[in-house]
Motif scaffolding. Structure first.
Motif, PDB file in Angstrom:
ATOM      1  N   ALA A  69     -44.242  79.354  21.985  1.00 22.21           N
ATOM      2  CA  ALA A  69     -42.830  79.497  21.621  1.00 22.21           C
ATOM      3  C   ALA A  69     -42.454  80.972  21.512  1.00 22.21           C
ATOM      4  CB  ALA A  69     -42.554  78.784  20.304  1.00 22.21           C
ATOM      5  N   GLU A  72     -38.075  84.247  18.842  1.00 19.10           N
ATOM      6  CA  GLU A  72     -36.735  83.898  18.352  1.00 19.10           C
ATOM      7  C   GLU A  72     -36.592  82.418  18.009  1.00 19.10           C
ATOM      8  OE1 GLU A  72     -36.485  84.130  22.937  1.00 19.10           O
ATOM      9  OE2 GLU A  72     -37.440  85.213  21.287  1.00 19.10           O
ATOM     10  N   ASN A  73     -37.549  81.606  18.478  1.00 20.50           N
ATOM     11  CA  ASN A  73     -37.511  80.182  18.150  1.00 20.50           C
ATOM     12  C   ASN A  73     -38.308  79.844  16.895  1.00 20.50           C
ATOM     13  OD1 ASN A  73     -35.987  79.833  20.416  1.00 20.50           O
ATOM     14  ND2 ASN A  73     -37.534  78.744  21.597  1.00 20.50           N
ATOM     15  N   TRP A  99     -32.028  71.242  17.410  1.00 22.75           N
ATOM     16  CA  TRP A  99     -32.669  72.133  16.455  1.00 22.75           C
ATOM     17  C   TRP A  99     -31.682  73.239  16.141  1.00 22.75           C
ATOM     18  CZ3 TRP A  99     -36.681  72.803  13.245  1.00 22.75           C
ATOM     19  CH2 TRP A  99     -36.950  74.104  12.813  1.00 22.75           C
ATOM     20  N   PRO A 101     -31.182  76.636  13.963  1.00 21.74           N
ATOM     21  CA  PRO A 101     -31.655  77.666  13.032  1.00 21.74           C
ATOM     22  C   PRO A 101     -30.695  77.772  11.851  1.00 21.74           C
ATOM     23  CG  PRO A 101     -31.775  78.454  15.290  1.00 21.74           C
ATOM     24  CD  PRO A 101     -31.010  77.163  15.329  1.00 21.74           C
TER      25      PRO A 101
END
Length: 312
Positions: A69, A72-73, A99, A101
């Motif tokens: 990954a 930033e994920n 998903w 953030p």
């Protein structure tokens, strides 16, 4: 507020709906008390204020668990229901789950949302560990699957729903579920709610418990199994206070690279649509990864009589 239940023998599961609910079988549960409603945002806020607890959804992801990954994920966040723009293939849940953030119990729809005005709604975006931590703080526990289903049935052993066998007795809407056939893009809004509802907005079951159908799925403390055990051959031998499977058996065989245990969740949610997911029933059950909170998963607590040392 908790409701005291005497326990007893009841028929768990269903032979007429989804495969994971089979076989229907008799079990016996001991006396316990269970929260009248799901834990609310106000309840959970008091717990966080007292303990400083940081939920799983508020913690960054571990790069070691997601080696491919991009950085930033690997930020805190959670899964949020996002209606589609039109009809979609219902075999692919990823079309209406995103998903986000920054999504967490404080920000249920993403970082720009808040729980202001939602104080009496069930807390969501709580992983299993978060629910366990709250229960310990409250001097309680999470229910077993058998306890939860016994409580949900409200004394109507074998009934399809928590209130009986008719989905809408007398035309009355009995639970916060998806309105109309057009899931996941268009709701008729008949129930008055498009997402969660304040706890207690719908009639209680026969035990005085609210929202044992719909609103939010609820964590139990049992590991997921793909089926129930066979029924006891003798009427005298219904198992006492049965538990689910084990950690190893709970892993998702479709994702062997992710060895994350899954617990049973019960009750269905506001996203249960008759045309897609008829799971706002006591027998219904789904697996939920213990590290994953979502915008339609919450919990309630139970308390069991203290065991007296030296007694059976």
């Amino acid at each position: 507020m908790a409701v005291d239940l005497p326990g007893g023998v009841f028929r768990m599961g269903s032979d007429t709906h989804y495969p994971e609910e089979r076989p229907s079988h008799r079990v016996r549960v001991g006396a316990f008390s269970i929260d009248e409603t799901a834990v609310t945002n106000t309840d959970f806020a008091a717990f966080v204020a007292d303990t400083g607890h940081v939920t799983v959804a508020e913690q960054p992801l571990d790069p070691a668990q997601f080696p491919d990954a991009p950085p930033e994920n690997l930020v805190p966040g959670s899964m949020v229901f996002t209606p589609t723009r039109g009809p979609v293939d219902l075999r692919h849940l990823s079309q209406w789950w995103r998903w986000k953030p920054g999504a967490c119990w404080r920000h249920p729809r993403g970082p720009r949302s808040s729980i202001e005005g939602l104080e009496d709604h069930p807390v969501v975006h709580v992983a299993h560990a978060d629910a366990l931590a709250y229960a310990a703080w409250a001097g309680a526990a999470l229910p077993t699957e058998a306890e939860w289903e016994y409580a949900s049935r409200g004394g109507l052993d074998g009934a399809t729903y928590t209130w009986g066998d008719e989905p809408r007795p007398g035309g009355r809407i009995m639970a916060n579920t998806w309105d109309g056939p057009d899931f996941p893009w268009r709701s008729t809004g008949e129930s008055g709610f498009l997402r969660t509802a304040p706890v207690g907005s719908f009639p209680p079951n026969g035990y005085g418990l609210h929202d044992m159908a719909g609103n939010v799925w609820e964590w139990t403390d049992d590991w997921w199994t793909s089926r129930h055990p066979d029924d006891a051959t003798s009427a005298c031998c219904a198992p006492d206070d049965p538990r689910g499977g084990d950690l190893e058996a709970s892993y998702d065989p479709a994702q062997p690279q992710f060895r994350v245990g899954r617990k049973v969740i019960k009750g269905g949610s506001h996203l249960c649509a008759d045309s897609y997911c008829l799971r706002y029933r006591p027998a219904a059950r789904r697996p939920q990864p213990v590290d994953t909170g979502m915008s339609h998963v919450g919990f309630r607590c139970v308390r069991r009589p203290a065991t007296v040392e030296g007694t059976p």
